[in-house]
Write a protein that holds these residues in place. Structure first.
Motif, PDB file in Angstrom:
ATOM      1  N   LEU A   1      11.269  75.698  42.041  1.00 48.35           N
ATOM      2  CA  LEU A   1      10.411  74.507  42.067  1.00 48.35           C
ATOM      3  C   LEU A   1      11.160  73.282  41.539  1.00 48.35           C
ATOM      4  O   LEU A   1      11.094  72.203  42.132  1.00 48.35           O
ATOM      5  N   LYS A   2      11.888  73.480  40.439  1.00 55.18           N
ATOM      6  CA  LYS A   2      12.575  72.354  39.793  1.00 55.18           C
ATOM      7  C   LYS A   2      13.746  71.837  40.613  1.00 55.18           C
ATOM      8  O   LYS A   2      13.946  70.614  40.717  1.00 55.18           O
ATOM      9  N   ASN A   3      14.529  72.745  41.189  1.00 54.08           N
ATOM     10  CA  ASN A   3      15.790  72.351  41.833  1.00 54.08           C
ATOM     11  C   ASN A   3      15.699  72.190  43.350  1.00 54.08           C
ATOM     12  O   ASN A   3      16.607  71.602  43.953  1.00 54.08           O
ATOM     13  N   ILE A   4      14.656  72.746  43.964  1.00 58.79           N
ATOM     14  CA  ILE A   4      14.561  72.680  45.430  1.00 58.79           C
ATOM     15  C   ILE A   4      13.293  71.952  45.874  1.00 58.79           C
ATOM     16  O   ILE A   4      13.350  70.902  46.525  1.00 58.79           O
ATOM     17  N   THR A   5      12.126  72.510  45.502  1.00 64.21           N
ATOM     18  CA  THR A   5      10.858  71.996  46.035  1.00 64.21           C
ATOM     19  C   THR A   5      10.556  70.584  45.546  1.00 64.21           C
ATOM     20  O   THR A   5      10.263  69.682  46.352  1.00 64.21           O
ATOM     21  N   ILE A   6      10.618  70.369  44.220  1.00 63.17           N
ATOM     22  CA  ILE A   6      10.282  69.048  43.674  1.00 63.17           C
ATOM     23  C   ILE A   6      11.254  67.968  44.159  1.00 63.17           C
ATOM     24  O   ILE A   6      10.811  66.899  44.613  1.00 63.17           O
TER      25      ILE A   6
END
Length: 206
Positions: free
Chosen positions: A167-172
Motif C-alpha cells: 500500500l505504501k510503496n505501490i498503491t498510494i
C-alpha cells in the motif's frame, strides 16, 4: 489505456476516493502490525520465564528420580511409571488477535487423588519426582501454547508488513500520481477553455 485514467472530473473523484481508501488501509495495517508486535514481545517474555522454570523443575525432577532409582531400583520405578494414567485433560481451542488465529490450550488439572502405588513400598523421593514431573507437564503445555502463538503472530506480522509495504510503496504512490495527473490535465483544459472563451468574446466585440 485504462478508462479510469482519462482526465475527467468523475475519474478524479474515483481516484481521490481510492487514494483515501488506500491511505486508510495502510493506517489500519500499520496499527495491526504494531499490536501484533506488542503481543509477540509479551509472548517472548512469557516463553523465557516458562523455559527458565521448566529447566529448574526438570533438574529437581531428575534429581529426585535418580534418588528413587537408587532407593527402590530402576525396574520397580519403571513398573510404577506404567501404572500412571494417560493424560487426557488437555483441551485445545483457538482465539483471534487482529485476525490471527492462535491456540488456546486449557489444561484441567485433575483433583488431588491417591497415587497409583502403595506408600509402604515406596519412598519420599518417588513422590517428589512425580510431583516435579507433573509440574513440568503443566509448564510444557503452557510453553507449547505460547511458542505456537508466537510463531503464528510472527507469520501474521510478516503478512501484514507485506500488505502495508504494498500500500505504501505501490498503491498510494500510484493513486497520488493519478490524482495529480488528472488534476493537472483538468486545470490545463480549464485554462484552454478560458482562453478560447476570451478569444471568442474579443472576436464578437470587434
Amino acid at each position: 489505456m485504462n478508462p479510469n485514467t482519462f482526465p475527467t472530473k468523475g475519474n478524479l473523484i474515483l481516484a481521490k476516493n481510492s487514494l483515501a481508501l488506500a491511505s486508510q488501509g495502510y493506517e489500519l495495517m500499520d496499527k495491526k502490525r504494531n499490536i501484533l508486535i506488542r503481543e509477540l514481545f509479551d509472548l517472548i517474555d512469557q516463553a523465557k520465564e516458562i523455559q527458565s522454570e521448566i529447566d529448574e523443575t526438570y533438574a529437581a525432577a531428575y534429581k529426585a528420580l535418580q534418588r528413587a532409582n537408587i532407593e527402590l531400583g530402576i525396574n520397580y520405578v519403571e513398573e510404577i511409571g506404567k501404572s500412571i494414567p494417560v493424560e487426557n485433560s488437555v483441551e485445545i481451542k483457538a482465539r483471534s488477535i487482529m485476525g490471527t488465529e492462535i491456540p488456546l490450550v486449557r489444561y484441567v488439572k485433575p483433583e488431588q487423588k491417591l497415587p497409583s502405588y502403595a506408600f509402604y513400598s515406596t519412598r519420599e523421593s518417588l513422590d517428589q519426582a512425580i510431583e516435579a514431573f507433573n509440574r513440568v507437564k503443566e509448564l510444557t503445555i503452557r510453553l507449547a501454547m505460547v511458542e505456537t502463538s508466537a510463531y503464528r503472530l510472527a507469520a501474521g506480522i510478516k503478512k501484514t508488513q507485506k500488505r502495508a509495504n504494498a500500500l505504501k510503496n505501490i498503491t498510494i504512490p500510484m493513486y497520488t500520481a493519478l490524482v495529480r495527473d488528472i488534476s493537472n490535465s483538468l486545470e490545463e483544459k480549464d485554462r484552454e477553455e478560458f482562453t478560447r472563451l476570451k478569444v471568442i468574446k474579443r472576436t464578437k466585440s470587434k
